[in-house]
Scaffold this active site. Structure first.
Site, PDB file in Angstrom:
ATOM      1  CD  GLN A  37     -10.952  -6.178 -12.887  1.00 25.54           C
ATOM      2  OE1 GLN A  37     -10.024  -6.054 -11.924  1.00 25.54           O
ATOM      3  NE2 GLN A  37     -11.050  -5.495 -14.125  1.00 25.54           N
TER       4      GLN A  37
ATOM      5  CB  CYS B   9      -1.061  -0.081   1.243  1.00 26.18           C
ATOM      6  SG  CYS B   9      -2.200  -1.311   1.433  1.00 26.18           S
TER       7      CYS B   9
ATOM      8  CB  CYS C  75      -5.936  -0.671 -15.159  1.00 24.25           C
ATOM      9  SG  CYS C  75      -4.993  -1.389 -16.453  1.00 24.25           S
TER      10      CYS C  75
END
Length: 491
Positions: free
Chosen positions: A320, A98, A446
């Site tokens: 996904q 992250c 994306c």
């Protein structure tokens, strides 16, 4: 008489106003594409500072310098920004999984919209309605300017945690046994973890148990440096709606020692496991999967739903990773397609048929093309699973070759949907779309940069970009998906 030309003395090297190791103050004015704070020193020099946020005054230690910009580590926040929050993950500072946990979720959504706006304006040379207010306003652009592209506020999640249905965890060896987790940012050093806040809890549970059980059985991890050892990655797939679990053991060789004991213990300890698969990858590469896959126990597929469409998911199927937001994303694509029941739709880059099957329920017929043959086999299987085989046609091959062949066979599309990889659409495909001139193009992206580049090409071919909807598929990371609607303007 020939005169010899004098060589010009070399120009003096332009020196950066800061040096590696120096501690400097910086005012943070923005966020870069990789999530770092964009800082300005007193001399106006730009530093990219991981962990710094707009509106902050920080102390940073310079790590790397170039003529016009450099990189620095955050040493101290002297004045804190309004959007800073405490990251809930205990290893957030080390892990590279992250990048934005320290930024409030509302601010993440605003920033992701701005990423799309900036790309459309700078790369696509498009006018965006209300873009001047996008960086500051909570609604991201309600002050519309006539004649431009509408970029809507990013659609976020009500609960932006535990959203990933797939974990791909590299495995390493330490004195205490096997370790597994994400890589530290910019390295291949594994940060061992037992709990990841963006993974489904079942993913964490499976990885913990595989590490422990495999370690107890003496199975050693693959070593990138020596090329020795067996277990490279553990990949876990979870059906959010069905509860099905698939475990994929990526190995550096065919033989797994004490494999029967391993399978027995995993089946005993992991509820819902439907499939245990081995993928063999003996190449010294960063690519996770090898070419050969073997089912060790159970089924070849697990199943899950997006909306009311069911999908069979194999070890190497692209599916996904955020099923909640995928339904939002595909719902918007369906809206933009504007189907009334009789249209012919072409779905380029169709994968295992996810968007195609969504569209097929409301279209006359959908043609899907994908270069990966295994994905086309999965797409046909998914069409049968949903009793939609008569309404879809799937073919393997490059879209820029298959679609012209369909055209020669008399197929004329009312709508073309594209959902390319990060590199965007092939130039030949964009040219084909311009020649076919369907009344609508729906572009699922994306990567805002390649989206903007391709929209420019389509605009020059006779299309008008009407609106773009960013969707937050990957909370707390720098990635953002978008859906764009283009309509034929003619030339």
């Amino acid at each position: 008489m020939n005169r010899m030309k004098r060589k010009k003395p070399p120009a003096a090297a332009v020196q950066a106003p800061v040096a590696v190791g120096q501690l400097v103050e910086a005012d943070v004015v923005g966020i870069g594409h990789d999530g770092e704070g964009v800082g300005r020193t007193r001399d106006g020099y730009t530093l990219f500072i991981r962990g710094a946020l707009p509106g902050e005054k920080v102390l940073a230690r310079v790590e790397h310098v170039k003529k016009q910009y450099g990189y620095a580590a955050l040493a101290q926040v002297q004045v804190q920004g309004a959007d800073r929050v405490e990251p809930p993950c205990p290893i957030y500072a080390e892990c590279g999984g992250c990048q934005l946990q320290h930024l409030s979720y509302e601010a993440q959504l605003r920033w992701k919209r701005q990423l799309v706006v900036d790309a459309l304006e700078r790369i696509g040379k498009l006018t965006v309605q209300g873009s001047g207010a996008a960086g500051a306003g909570a609604d991201g652009g309600s002050e519309a300017q006539a004649g431009g592209v509408t970029v809507h506020p990013t659609l976020g999640m009500a609960e932006p945690w535990r959203y990933r249905n797939k974990a791909q965890v590299p495995i390493g060896q330490e004195q205490g046994g096997l370790v597994g987790g994400f890589y530290a940012q910019g390295t291949h050093r594994i940060i061992d973890m037992d709990d990841c806040l963006i993974q489904h809890e079942k993913n964490d549970d499976v990885v913990r148990k595989v590490k422990r059980v495999a370690g107890e059985l003496g199975i050693r991890a693959y070593d990138e440096g020596t090329g020795r050892g067996l277990l490279r990655h553990v990949v876990v797939k979870v059906g959010f709606r069905t509860g099905d679990v698939m475990i994929v053991l990526v190995t550096n060789g065919e033989k797994i020692q004490r494999v029967d004991e391993l399978l027995g213990l995993l089946r005993e300890e992991i509820p819902g496991v439907k499939s245990i698969v081995q993928n063999i990858n003996t190449v010294q590469t960063n690519v996770i999967f090898g070419d050969r896959t073997v089912v060790l126990w159970g089924e070849e597929y697990i199943r899950d739903y997006i909306g009311d469409v069911q999908f069979a998911i194999s070890a190497r199927s692209f599916y996904q990773v955020n099923p909640v937001q995928t339904e939002v994303l595909y719902g918007k694509a369906l809206d933009y397609a504007g189907l009334t029941g009789g249209e012919t739709v072409i779905d380029a880059y169709c994968g295992i048929g996810t968007i195609s099957l969504f569209l097929a329920r409301q279209a006359g017929h959908v043609y899907g093309v994908e270069i990966v043959r295994d994905a086309i086999a999965d797409a046909r299987r998914n069409a049968e699973l949903n009793e939609l085989s008569s309404r879809v046609t799937f073919e393997a091959g490059p879209a820029e070759e298959v679609i012209p062949a369909w055209r020669r066979q008399g197929v004329s599309a009312d709508v073309i949907v594209v959902d390319p990889p990060r590199k965007g659409c092939d130039a030949a495909l964009l040219s084909t779309i311009g020649e076919m001139a369907p009344r609508r193009v729906v572009y699922v992206s994306c990567n805002p940069a390649t989206l903007a580049r391709d929209l420019r090409v389509l605009e020059d071919a006779g299309y008008r970009t009407v609106e773009v909807q960013p969707v937050d598929m990957f909370p707390h990371t720098v990635h953002v998906e978008s859906v764009a609607l283009l309509v034929w303007n003619g030339k």
